[in-house]
Design a protein around this motif. Sequence first.
Motif, PDB file in Angstrom:
ATOM      1  N   PRO A 338     -66.735  40.676 -57.286  1.00 56.55           N
ATOM      2  CA  PRO A 338     -67.874  40.018 -56.628  1.00 56.55           C
ATOM      3  C   PRO A 338     -67.498  38.628 -56.126  1.00 56.55           C
ATOM      4  N   VAL A 339     -68.014  38.282 -54.950  1.00 57.58           N
ATOM      5  CA  VAL A 339     -67.699  36.989 -54.326  1.00 57.58           C
ATOM      6  C   VAL A 339     -68.936  36.126 -54.138  1.00 57.58           C
ATOM      7  N   LEU A 340     -70.127  36.661 -54.382  1.00 57.35           N
ATOM      8  CA  LEU A 340     -71.371  35.936 -54.140  1.00 57.35           C
ATOM      9  C   LEU A 340     -71.921  35.405 -55.455  1.00 57.35           C
ATOM     10  N   THR A 341     -72.159  34.099 -55.514  1.00 54.37           N
ATOM     11  CA  THR A 341     -72.712  33.448 -56.700  1.00 54.37           C
ATOM     12  C   THR A 341     -73.927  32.618 -56.309  1.00 54.37           C
ATOM     13  N   LEU A 342     -74.841  32.445 -57.259  1.00 49.08           N
ATOM     14  CA  LEU A 342     -76.058  31.666 -57.036  1.00 49.08           C
ATOM     15  C   LEU A 342     -75.831  30.235 -57.518  1.00 49.08           C
ATOM     16  N   GLU A 343     -75.923  29.302 -56.591  1.00 50.21           N
ATOM     17  CA  GLU A 343     -75.784  27.890 -56.918  1.00 50.21           C
ATOM     18  C   GLU A 343     -77.166  27.235 -56.909  1.00 50.21           C
ATOM     19  N   ASP A 344     -77.183  25.915 -56.926  1.00 50.78           N
ATOM     20  CA  ASP A 344     -78.441  25.176 -56.974  1.00 50.78           C
ATOM     21  C   ASP A 344     -79.124  25.202 -55.601  1.00 50.78           C
ATOM     22  N   GLY A 345     -79.957  26.191 -55.389  1.00 52.28           N
ATOM     23  CA  GLY A 345     -80.733  26.265 -54.166  1.00 52.28           C
ATOM     24  C   GLY A 345     -80.085  27.037 -53.043  1.00 52.28           C
ATOM     25  N   PHE A 346     -78.934  27.641 -53.235  1.00 54.43           N
ATOM     26  CA  PHE A 346     -78.268  28.408 -52.185  1.00 54.43           C
ATOM     27  C   PHE A 346     -77.290  29.377 -52.820  1.00 54.43           C
ATOM     28  N   TYR A 347     -76.818  30.324 -51.996  1.00 51.94           N
ATOM     29  CA  TYR A 347     -75.795  31.270 -52.416  1.00 51.94           C
ATOM     30  C   TYR A 347     -74.448  30.825 -51.850  1.00 51.94           C
ATOM     31  N   GLU A 348     -73.419  30.954 -52.646  1.00 51.60           N
ATOM     32  CA  GLU A 348     -72.071  30.548 -52.232  1.00 51.60           C
ATOM     33  C   GLU A 348     -71.142  31.754 -52.245  1.00 51.60           C
ATOM     34  N   VAL A 349     -70.351  31.875 -51.185  1.00 54.82           N
ATOM     35  CA  VAL A 349     -69.377  32.963 -51.046  1.00 54.82           C
ATOM     36  C   VAL A 349     -67.993  32.401 -51.309  1.00 54.82           C
ATOM     37  N   ASP A 350     -67.287  32.991 -52.263  1.00 52.28           N
ATOM     38  CA  ASP A 350     -65.920  32.574 -52.597  1.00 52.28           C
ATOM     39  C   ASP A 350     -64.946  33.529 -51.899  1.00 52.28           C
ATOM     40  N   TYR A 351     -64.408  33.082 -50.765  1.00 47.78           N
ATOM     41  CA  TYR A 351     -63.499  33.931 -50.003  1.00 47.78           C
ATOM     42  C   TYR A 351     -62.099  34.004 -50.623  1.00 47.78           C
ATOM     43  N   ASN A 352     -61.849  33.243 -51.665  1.00 49.23           N
ATOM     44  CA  ASN A 352     -60.573  33.398 -52.369  1.00 49.23           C
ATOM     45  C   ASN A 352     -60.499  34.733 -53.093  1.00 49.23           C
ATOM     46  N   SER A 353     -61.653  35.284 -53.447  1.00 50.77           N
ATOM     47  CA  SER A 353     -61.701  36.573 -54.142  1.00 50.77           C
ATOM     48  C   SER A 353     -62.096  37.716 -53.218  1.00 50.77           C
ATOM     49  N   PHE A 354     -62.054  37.472 -51.920  1.00 53.51           N
ATOM     50  CA  PHE A 354     -62.517  38.490 -50.972  1.00 53.51           C
ATOM     51  C   PHE A 354     -61.667  39.756 -51.047  1.00 53.51           C
TER      52      PHE A 354
END
Length: 423
Positions: A338-354
């Motif tokens: 999984p690359v999608l995480t929930l941050e403070d008020g937004f979702y962040e995509v980590d393309y290092n793990s794509f």
Amino acid sequence: MAKLTESMTNVLEGDSMDQDVESPVAIHQPKLPKQARDDLPRHICRDRTKRKIQRYVRKDGKCNVHHGNVRETYRYLTDIFTTLVDLKWRFNLLIFVMVYTVTWLFFGMIWWLIAYIRGDMDHIEDPSWTPCVTNLNGFVSAFLFSIETETTIGYGYRVITDKCPEGIILLLVQSVLGSIVNAFMVGCMFVKISQPKKRAETLVFSTHAVISMRDGKLCLMFRVGDLRNSHIVEASIRAKLIKSKQTSEGEFIPLNQTDINVGYYTGDDRLFLVSPLIISHEINQQSPFWEISKAQLPKEELEIVVILEGMVEATGMTCQARSSYITSEILWGYRFTPVLTLEDGFYEVDYNSFHETYETSTPSLSAKELAELASRAELPLSWSVSSKLNQHAELETEEEEKSLEEQAERNGDVANLENESKV
């Protein structure tokens, strides 16, 4: 000395023969049907098994196909605009410069010929002489006047006079043709600059495809993503299986294309590509992977071509990104990290793990074998027990009803006999 030369020639011939056998370039075998390929020598078949699978579409999306022996080359000239747009940038810029230079030189030559025929060159210093073009005293000045006319610069030093009707006609012709050349070349450059090919560079595919269980079904999956904040509008995904086949009549079809269902009937092929998505293909009876198991997959010579299409939000032009997966790039028993995480008020995509995957428990059997095991182990057992109980119950009730009817008939017959005897 003769023996030495003979031995040397034998060694060289042997080395050359070994080199011819080992070199993949030396052997040029035609594409033959399966029956003909079975009759090939064993060393050729061994070399072919060791050879890497030739891609139909490269990982960067470019098609690995070259068109040869095209004799009707005039067809490219009938669509000259598309031909110029498809050229490489260096050739396009060269043609752009050459077209303008040739037209300036051509009309400059005509302006110089008009001045030369009228005798303007002989009356350069004569103030009473009215030339066709003032201050035109040679080919260089005629060339500069041609540039000023076609580009509508108008420095005011060289001016056409009203005593030269042929010059007026030439001025009209050059103005019209110059406008046509400008429209054609500028339009060609604009279309080439605005092509959405570079937009496809920010549409990424996972380096591997995976096969694992999802919702109790064996599925083939790959991941797509968009690196830009401007989205692809009306994005859709397609997949093709490229694999040679042989028909029941013996016809060999190289690089046969078969559709891979990635949600066409359910609408899952239409994507809202804001974050990376995992595209899933359920391996069922209609799937070309229905009979392929983990052990058989490395032996298959196939290629999966995936195509992502959509409109660029900024320009509205259609964009297409392509990639492919060969058998060595399909991982059996893996899932995507999984690359999608929930941050403070937004979702962040980590393309290092794509592109990262992790191993998961997956049966090594094919989907067909799994379905057969499930049908033999589960469905017949439950069905047979319940059905047999129902059948026994129905037979017992039918027998009881029949016995009651027979008794009633017998009782009725006895009563009738007694009544007749009394009478």
